[in-house]
Write a protein that holds these residues in place. Structure first.
Motif, short mmCIF file in Angstrom:
data_model
loop_
_atom_site.label_atom_id
_atom_site.label_comp_id
_atom_site.label_asym_id
_atom_site.label_seq_id
_atom_site.Cartn_x
_atom_site.Cartn_y
_atom_site.Cartn_z
N GLY A 1 0.80 -1.22 0.00
CA GLY A 1 0.00 0.00 0.00
C GLY A 1 0.83 1.27 0.00
N LEU A 2 2.01 1.22 -0.59
CA LEU A 2 2.92 2.36 -0.56
C LEU A 2 2.90 3.20 -1.84
N VAL A 3 2.20 2.74 -2.87
CA VAL A 3 2.15 3.45 -4.14
C VAL A 3 0.94 4.38 -4.17
N ASP A 4 1.16 5.63 -4.55
CA ASP A 4 0.07 6.60 -4.68
C ASP A 4 -0.43 6.69 -6.11
N GLU A 5 0.48 6.53 -7.06
CA GLU A 5 0.13 6.68 -8.47
C GLU A 5 0.85 5.64 -9.31
N LEU A 6 0.14 5.11 -10.31
CA LEU A 6 0.71 4.13 -11.23
C LEU A 6 0.64 4.73 -12.63
N ALA A 7 1.77 4.75 -13.32
CA ALA A 7 1.84 5.31 -14.67
C ALA A 7 2.37 4.25 -15.62
N LEU A 8 1.54 3.89 -16.61
CA LEU A 8 1.90 2.84 -17.56
C LEU A 8 2.10 3.44 -18.94
N ARG B 1 -7.26 -1.53 -6.21
CA ARG B 1 -8.24 -0.69 -6.89
C ARG B 1 -7.56 0.59 -7.38
N LEU B 2 -7.83 0.91 -8.64
CA LEU B 2 -7.22 2.07 -9.27
C LEU B 2 -8.30 3.04 -9.74
N GLU B 3 -7.97 4.31 -9.70
CA GLU B 3 -8.87 5.34 -10.21
C GLU B 3 -8.17 6.03 -11.37
N HIS B 4 -8.83 6.01 -12.53
CA HIS B 4 -8.22 6.56 -13.75
C HIS B 4 -7.98 8.05 -13.58
N ALA B 5 -6.76 8.49 -13.90
CA ALA B 5 -6.40 9.90 -13.76
C ALA B 5 -6.13 10.57 -15.09
N GLY B 6 -5.96 9.78 -16.16
CA GLY B 6 -5.73 10.39 -17.46
C GLY B 6 -5.06 9.44 -18.43
N VAL C 1 1.40 4.27 -28.93
CA VAL C 1 1.83 4.16 -27.54
C VAL C 1 0.85 4.94 -26.67
N VAL C 2 0.38 4.30 -25.60
CA VAL C 2 -0.64 4.90 -24.73
C VAL C 2 -0.06 5.14 -23.35
N TRP C 3 -0.22 6.36 -22.87
CA TRP C 3 0.24 6.76 -21.54
C TRP C 3 -0.98 6.83 -20.64
N SER C 4 -1.07 5.94 -19.66
CA SER C 4 -2.21 5.91 -18.74
C SER C 4 -1.73 6.07 -17.31
N ARG C 5 -2.43 6.96 -16.59
CA ARG C 5 -2.07 7.21 -15.20
C ARG C 5 -3.27 6.87 -14.30
N TYR C 6 -2.96 6.30 -13.16
CA TYR C 6 -4.00 5.88 -12.22
C TYR C 6 -3.60 6.27 -10.80
N CYS C 7 -4.57 6.70 -10.03
CA CYS C 7 -4.36 6.90 -8.60
C CYS C 7 -4.70 5.59 -7.92
N VAL C 8 -3.93 5.22 -6.93
CA VAL C 8 -4.19 3.98 -6.20
C VAL C 8 -5.14 4.30 -5.06
N SER C 9 -6.29 3.62 -5.06
CA SER C 9 -7.32 3.88 -4.04
C SER C 9 -6.88 3.38 -2.68
#
Length: 199
Positions: free
Chosen positions: A151-158, A178-183, A191-199
């Motif tokens: 539970g240490l990650v705040d944001e995931l960027a793929l 659980r992830l919340e889409h951020a953009g 190539v797709v850049w997707s960012r997610y906030c970690v709930s």
């Protein structure tokens, strides 16, 4: 903490040509204080590091973030080569109490946290005490999976590449996060850049 990873469409981190220029351009968004990597990521680049060290001035320091390397089993030997690349302000080895003894003439700064394995929560606390506010994880996946489980990650960027590798382990074996889409942003070549906030 933000975890950044370049992956194929089927979730692999190897076996395809990643758009590294875009990956590192996107990495500048966070202006991290610390870049956290696992030993396997460094070991996969050892031959490149040795070649780079021969052409770099030994001991050169950049103005970039601190490079902190999780090396609980004491496998990395190219510390001077990492430092000589000049991408980072300094290099910090993250060890546990039971990490094998280092050479007596080792000059790399160390942070020891945990007994049998590196205690990542303690590492982050101690880096925070030293003034670190933003940590970016650059890993092939195993380290990111552990950090997600803790539970240490705040944001995931793929940075997802339009290729199916079809072999190898997926970058993350963690479930139930659980992830919340951020953009999302789509670049030339698909190539797709997707960012997610970690709930």
């Amino acid at each position: 903490m933000v975890a950044q990873v370049a992956v194929s469409l089927d979730g692999r981190t190897a076996g395809f040509d990643a758009d590294l220029a875009r990956y590192y351009a996107m990495a500048t968004l966070w202006q991290e204080d610390v870049t956290l990597v696992g030993a396997d990521t460094i070991l996969a680049q050892e031959s490149m590091l040795r070649a780079a060290q021969r052409s770099a001035e030994s001991g050169a320091r950049g103005a970039g973030p601190l490079l902190a390397v999780v090396d609980g089993r004491g496998r990395i030997r190219e510390w001077d080569a990492l430092r000589a690349l000049g991408h980072w302000s300094d290099v910090l080895a993250l060890y546990a109490d039971q990490t094998p003894a280092r050479p007596p003439d080792a000059t790399t700064r160390e942070l020891v946290a945990g007994y049998e394995q590196v205690d990542l929560e303690e590492v982050l606390d101690r880096l925070g005490e030293r003034g670190a506010r933003v940590v970016r994880v650059e890993s092939g996946g195993e380290l990111i999976a552990v950090l997600l489980e803790l539970g240490l990650v705040d944001e995931l960027a793929l940075l997802v590449h339009p290729v199916i590798v079809g072999a190898g382990q997926p970058w993350c074996g963690t479930t139930g996060v659980r992830l919340e889409h951020a953009g999302t942003e789509v670049f030339a070549g698909g190539v797709v850049w997707s960012r997610y906030c970690v709930s």
